[in-house]
Design an enzyme around this catalytic site. Structure first.
Site, PDB file in Angstrom:
ATOM      1  N   HIS A   2      76.561  60.027  45.058  1.00 46.16           N
ATOM      2  CA  HIS A   2      76.729  58.565  45.150  1.00 46.16           C
ATOM      3  C   HIS A   2      76.012  57.820  44.020  1.00 46.16           C
ATOM      4  CE1 HIS A   2      72.687  58.123  46.712  1.00 46.16           C
ATOM      5  NE2 HIS A   2      72.931  58.984  47.678  1.00 46.16           N
ATOM      6  N   LYS A  49      77.929  66.892  49.762  1.00 45.60           N
ATOM      7  CA  LYS A  49      78.061  65.456  50.019  1.00 45.60           C
ATOM      8  C   LYS A  49      78.424  64.765  48.716  1.00 45.60           C
ATOM      9  CE  LYS A  49      74.856  65.124  53.890  1.00 45.60           C
ATOM     10  NZ  LYS A  49      73.602  64.518  54.373  1.00 45.60           N
ATOM     11  N   HIS A  80      72.462  58.603  43.078  1.00 42.17           N
ATOM     12  CA  HIS A  80      72.269  59.806  42.266  1.00 42.17           C
ATOM     13  C   HIS A  80      72.598  59.527  40.799  1.00 42.17           C
ATOM     14  CE1 HIS A  80      73.197  61.960  46.236  1.00 42.17           C
ATOM     15  NE2 HIS A  80      71.906  62.056  46.022  1.00 42.17           N
TER      16      HIS A  80
END
Length: 585
Positions: A148, A145, A151
């Site tokens: 983003h 994933k 993070h």
């Protein structure tokens, strides 16, 4: 160096005479006030302040805080009359109920510059946490994933939390707890069989796995059998099927290698790459056994839950009706495993504020299980970032953000052709300045505040930005390169008598206080604010106190030593924030 003090410094509990040179002066003030008041110097040290108005002095104490009987303003006046100066403390005055002390600035300059010359990169650190161990869980992206903005914040702030503990003498362990388990890995395996490319996987695993994941999710929305295949595949993984696990391991290992490259670019190194997959079934089952023994579990539609409504913490589901566990169950197992392995004194979870409830539930469940060390677990939360898509699109991969900041910084640098031509590795310098811009924008305000990611503001060399701090550091390096002589630690420091020089020495002397204070708040903005103030103070001094072009050689040497000590201090502060200080830009 010139005049060394002969008066021994009083030993006051709480003063760190070895690592914080201002504490020598505070110890004298605490001892003087102890004589006046009859209260122990140890208790007085903790309530000393810096006067709001620098004209009043350098160290102050509010007499009412001593709880002595009588009129505080009158008492302050009486004590002023009793005061006699010494080598360290030159005067004592009263302002209302405040007692203000002035310190011997030249003595401070001597002691301080000598200390920085000896300690260099260690200046500002202390050993107050010696023998203690901190486990810091941060970054924690999900494999397959996008990485983003949440993070990124966890990564930057978590690295700071780890660095601050290091600087205060703790042993630290940085742990990256990856999202690397669950039904989505079954889905990814099914998708890879259909859309995967070995070449693309090796070239950019994170991007390729994400693309595969998006495509197979679209298929699964139209065709429920794909979800059934994914569940079946994940069940094989949970049962330890070697073929199923080998593909998953390949995805995981390639992704970790790619992350390591990106983290190195951010000046970050993890001691352990763990993840949900690494929590043993034995730990999870043991946690469930304790929950059963303590009669904490209730059945609800075939699932197992813990009702925490009496603590205003809602309901936590710990096992689905199909028998599989959830995040919280693995988090309980992981916490117990970590304590048994590391016997930590503190464990920090760097997770966004949207997960406040989850962490409160985790800590409450551990407490109800009778876990004695639950008080050592702390959630360091932070707000949201908006507007963090790249300029070219919307997918937020960390690499894309870093590439975009590097390119933008490169454009800014090229505007000054003369300076640009002197930079040896402009690509690397642009990357470091770009990363500094992102990190300082993130750390400039309190953690909990949400902020909008502002591309244009970020790259300015003026105002409180990352490039401004890097420029201040590089400018000091330039003076050292171009002055034509080396550092002389034995130069006569009394040549630094101008106000802007003494102000700069004052600012440099405060750094150990900020390092210690940051351990209490774990707010990066405190160190950013300090670095900005130090850079501004350096800038003011440089307007009039030149090294290059100064006719009096000894004056030039004294100033060079002062600027060198300022550069060491600024560099130490930048490294504490996780930045690489630049010498040329």
């Amino acid at each position: 160096m010139s005049f060394n003090p002969v008066t021994p410094v009083p030993q006051v509990k709480g003063a760190d005479l070895e690592n914080n040179k201002l504490d020598s002066f505070r110890s004298f003030v605490a001892s003087i006030v102890a004589e006046f008041s009859g209260i122990s110097a140890d208790n007085i040290l903790a309530i000393l302040e810096v006067p709001r108005n620098p004209e009043h002095g350098d160290i102050a104490i509010a007499v009412p805080r001593l709880r002595v009987q009588g009129n505080p303003a009158q008492i302050a006046q009486q004590w002023v009359e009793k005061f006699s100066p010494n080598e360290y403390i030159t005067s004592c005055t009263a302002t209302g109920h405040y007692l203000n002390f002035k310190i011997n600035k030249l003595l401070l300059a001597n002691i301080l510059l000598d200390d920085i010359y000896k300690r260099k990169e260690k200046y500002g650190t202390n050993q107050s946490g010696a023998g203690k161990k901190a486990l810091v869980e941060f970054s924690s992206p999900n494999i397959a994933k996008p990485f983003h903005a949440g993070h990124l914040r966890s990564t930057i702030i978590g690295n700071f939390v780890k660095n601050v503990h290091d600087a205060n003498g703790w042993e630290t362990i940085g742990l990256n707890y990856l999202g690397d388990w669950g039904k989505q890995y079954g889905l990814l395996a099914v998708g890879f069989e259909k859309y995967g490319s070995e070449e693309d996987l090796l070239n950019n695993p994170i991007k390729h796995l994400y693309d595969v994941y998006v495509k197979i999710n679209e298929d699964a929305d139209k065709n429920e059998t794909i979800n059934d295949q994914a569940r079946a595949y994940f069940k094989k993984m949970e049962e330890g099927d070697e073929a199923a696990l080998s593909l998953w391991k390949k995805f995981r290992n390639l992704s970790i290698e790619k992350y390591k490259d990106t983290y190195a670019r951010l000046n970050i190194n993890f001691d352990i790459y763990s993840g949900e997959s690494q929590v043993s079934n034995e730990s999870i089952n043991r946690a469930l056994e304790i929950l059963k023994e303590k009669k904490m579990l209730q059945e609800s539609d075939g699932a197992l839950i813990i009702d925490l409504n009496q603590y205003k913490l809602d309901v936590a589901v710990v096992q689905k009706k199909d028998g599989t566990t959830l995040y919280i169950t693995r988090d309980i197992g992981a916490a117990i495993e970590r304590y048994e392995k590391y016997k930590f004194d503190a464990m920090y979870y760097l997770v966004a504020s949207q997960q406040d409830l989850h962490l409160k539930q985790l800590f409450k469940i551990l407490e109800l299980m009778g876990i004695e060390w639950v008080g050592r677990c702390k959630h360091i939360n932070f707000g949201m970032v908006s507007g963090m898509s790249t300029r070219k699109g919307t997918a937020v991969f960390l690499d894309d953000i870093l590439e975009q900041t590097k390119e933008s910084m490169h454009e800014v640098m090229k505007q000054n052709e003369k300076k640009y031509s002197q930079v040896e590795n402009p690509d690397k310098v642009a990357d470091i300045i770009g990363i500094s811009a992102v990190m300082i924008q993130d750390m400039a305000a309190k953690r909990i505040r949400n902020y909008a990611f502002n591309w244009n503001r970020m790259f300015s060399f003026e105002g409180d930005t990352g490039p401004y701090l890097q420029y201040a550091h590089a400018r000091l390096c330039s003076i050292e390169r171009n002055c034509g002589f080396g550092i002389n630690p034995n130069i006569d420091i009394s040549l630094l008598s101008e106000k802007s020089a003494l102000d700069l020495i004052d600012m440099v002397a405060q750094y150990p206080d900020f390092v210690k204070g940051a351990l209490n708040t774990l707010e990066p903005c405190t160190i950013v604010t300090y670095a900005m103030k130090l850079s501004h103070t350096i800038s003011v001094a440089l307007e009039t106190l030149w090294v290059v072009g100064q006719k009096e050689h000894k004056v030039a040497e004294a100033r060079l030593l002062m600027y060198w000590a300022s550069r060491i201090t600024l560099g130490n502060a930048l490294k504490l924030l996780g930045l690489k200080p630049l010498e040329r830009m």
